[in-house]
Design a protein around this motif. Structure first.
Motif, short mmCIF file in Angstrom:
data_model
loop_
_atom_site.label_atom_id
_atom_site.label_comp_id
_atom_site.label_asym_id
_atom_site.label_seq_id
_atom_site.Cartn_x
_atom_site.Cartn_y
_atom_site.Cartn_z
N THR A 4 -61.40 76.87 86.94
CA THR A 4 -61.05 77.40 88.24
C THR A 4 -60.32 78.71 88.01
OG1 THR A 4 -60.83 75.19 89.17
CG2 THR A 4 -59.75 76.98 90.36
N ILE A 5 -60.79 79.76 88.66
CA ILE A 5 -60.21 81.08 88.48
C ILE A 5 -59.60 81.52 89.80
CG2 ILE A 5 -60.66 83.49 87.88
CD1 ILE A 5 -63.17 82.38 86.34
N SER A 17 -54.26 96.13 90.81
CA SER A 17 -53.70 95.19 89.86
C SER A 17 -53.83 93.77 90.41
CB SER A 17 -52.23 95.55 89.61
OG SER A 17 -51.67 94.73 88.63
N PHE A 18 -54.14 92.83 89.52
CA PHE A 18 -54.39 91.45 89.92
C PHE A 18 -53.69 90.48 88.98
CE2 PHE A 18 -57.92 94.12 91.02
CZ PHE A 18 -58.24 93.74 92.30
N ASP A 19 -53.19 89.40 89.55
CA ASP A 19 -52.73 88.27 88.76
C ASP A 19 -53.86 87.25 88.77
OD1 ASP A 19 -50.24 89.27 88.10
OD2 ASP A 19 -49.22 88.29 89.77
N ARG A 30 -52.41 82.67 82.30
CA ARG A 30 -52.16 83.70 83.32
C ARG A 30 -52.39 85.07 82.72
NH1 ARG A 30 -49.58 81.57 87.81
NH2 ARG A 30 -48.91 79.41 87.52
N HIS A 31 -52.94 85.95 83.55
CA HIS A 31 -53.32 87.28 83.09
C HIS A 31 -52.98 88.31 84.16
CE1 HIS A 31 -55.79 85.04 80.15
NE2 HIS A 31 -55.98 84.23 81.19
N ILE A 69 -58.21 85.18 75.76
CA ILE A 69 -58.33 86.34 76.66
C ILE A 69 -56.97 87.02 76.72
CG2 ILE A 69 -58.79 87.09 79.03
CD1 ILE A 69 -60.66 84.64 79.30
N LEU A 70 -56.98 88.34 76.60
CA LEU A 70 -55.73 89.11 76.61
C LEU A 70 -54.91 88.79 77.85
CD1 LEU A 70 -57.17 92.57 75.53
CD2 LEU A 70 -55.87 90.98 74.11
N SER A 71 -53.60 88.78 77.72
CA SER A 71 -52.74 88.49 78.86
C SER A 71 -52.63 89.67 79.81
CB SER A 71 -51.35 88.05 78.40
OG SER A 71 -50.72 89.09 77.68
N ARG A 72 -52.83 90.90 79.29
CA ARG A 72 -52.82 92.12 80.12
C ARG A 72 -53.93 93.03 79.64
NH1 ARG A 72 -48.60 94.03 82.98
NH2 ARG A 72 -46.87 92.60 83.26
#
Length: 93
Positions: A4-5, A17-19, A30-31, A69-72
């Motif tokens: 679930t994204i 910008s998105f969380d 979390r990214h 997956i990179l956090s940022r």
């Protein structure tokens, strides 16, 4: 089970910008992701920014676990790691 994204826009500038939260049975990550207006127009095929971010994460999750997956990151860097990103992305919308 598929992930679930959740995508939440936190800034509407350029870049936007998105969380992003990715949830699976074994936990969540979390990214913070940025997306330029130019990349949205060029890659999303008319879809909105949130759909573009979700499609990008579905692409990534088909290639690596959520934990790697990179956090940022900015969406534009995905092609550096996965050269087929821009060509394959439309299938994820």
């Amino acid at each position: 089970m598929s992930a679930t994204i959740s995508v939440l826009r936190v800034s509407g500038g350029d870049p936007m910008s998105f969380d992003v939260t990715v949830r699976e049975a074994n936990g969540e990550t979390r990214h913070r992701v940025t997306l330029s207006q130019n990349d949205l127009a060029r890659l999303a095929g008319g879809a909105n920014a949130e759909a573009m971010i979700e499609a990008s994460f579905r692409f990534l999750l088909d290639r690596e676990p959520k934990e790697t997956i990179l956090s940022r990151f900015d969406v534009s860097v995905i092609s550096r790691y996965f050269p087929d990103f821009e060509k394959t992305l439309p299938a994820y919308f």
